[in-house]
Design an enzyme around this catalytic site. Sequence first.
Site, PDB file in Angstrom:
ATOM      1  N   LYS A  91       0.801  -1.217   0.000  1.00 27.95           N
ATOM      2  CA  LYS A  91       0.000   0.000   0.000  1.00 27.95           C
ATOM      3  C   LYS A  91       0.839   1.275   0.000  1.00 27.95           C
ATOM      4  O   LYS A  91       0.359   2.340  -0.409  1.00 27.95           O
ATOM      5  CB  LYS A  91      -0.940   0.006   1.200  1.00 27.95           C
ATOM      6  CG  LYS A  91      -2.058  -1.015   1.139  1.00 27.95           C
ATOM      7  CD  LYS A  91      -3.149  -0.597   0.177  1.00 27.95           C
ATOM      8  CE  LYS A  91      -4.391  -1.470   0.321  1.00 27.95           C
ATOM      9  NZ  LYS A  91      -5.482  -1.015  -0.558  1.00 27.95           N
ATOM     10  N   SER A  97       1.647  -9.770  -0.469  1.00 27.67           N
ATOM     11  CA  SER A  97       1.270  -8.361  -0.418  1.00 27.67           C
ATOM     12  C   SER A  97       1.555  -7.664   0.904  1.00 27.67           C
ATOM     13  O   SER A  97       1.726  -6.440   0.935  1.00 27.67           O
ATOM     14  CB  SER A  97      -0.214  -8.215  -0.760  1.00 27.67           C
ATOM     15  OG  SER A  97      -0.999  -9.051   0.081  1.00 27.67           O
TER      16      SER A  97
END
Length: 318
Positions: free
Chosen positions: A51, A301
């Site tokens: 992110k 991720s």
Amino acid sequence: MVGLDEIRMAAARIAPMIRRTPLRVSRGLTDMAGGPVWLKCEHHQETGAFKLRGASNAAAGLGRVAGVTTASTGNHGRALAHAARALGIPAVICMSRLVPANKIAAIEALGAEARITGASQDEAFDEARRLVREEGFALVPPFDDAAVIAGQGTLGLEILEDLPEAAAIAIPLSGGGLLAGVAAAARALRPDIRIIGISMERGAAMAASLAAGHPVDVEELETLADSLGGGIGLENRLTFAMCRDLMDDLILLEEAEIAAGIRWLAREEGETVEGAAAVGAAAVLAGRLDARAGPLVLLLSGGNIDPALHAAILKGER
């Protein structure tokens, strides 16, 4: 659609702000998958998740604002808090009661306010929009935003720079910003590459929306892949269409399969990841994904899992 030019510009803009994360082969998963399996270790990123790329790209393009805000399941909020601190502006991160305590603490440690409101990502987003409307904050959405998508797409550039022969990329799927960005970059460079989205069965909003043919509301449920929770927005502008047009396949996993992926990556690969990051390995372990057509990249991720939860999963208690 977000294109290759925007992604390349994002890569240049955020290069001083992020880490270029390693891509390494997994011998164990390769043996199971019938072909080379590579791990893109984005959980080694500065804030522990991908992110940071999108949040940094979006925040770097803001002018003079009272502050920044967003709704987040944790990782995007932490990334935006990190970017806001670097820019010297206030940040209020709106989250639901489902967000794990360790992710809330990490946001507060960066000097941002963690505002807990409602029982879903959509309810948290209502508070973020109020801050924009009434207090002059700038909204940096977690996924459905061109600058955020372009920032996440820099992962696609890195993967194909390091492994030009990649035949497929398996990408955790939630609101679709990660998949949309990576797929846009990868397809522009390699039109024949396969893009595989992976999510959980419990409350996968993008999967339900694609099945319906338009964005729909889905009840947000507790899941080991908590970072994949939340809706995609009934007025979704970008990620729904990009995922629909760029994704070749979608795999939905049960909770036990996600737990098995977390355990495998910890015990066999020495990688501590959260449930969302384990879905690629989980799909291989479950026989739902293989590499017989050529090198497969699994995108890890994020690694921001609660330590107590991780320990319980390793013991087989979850």
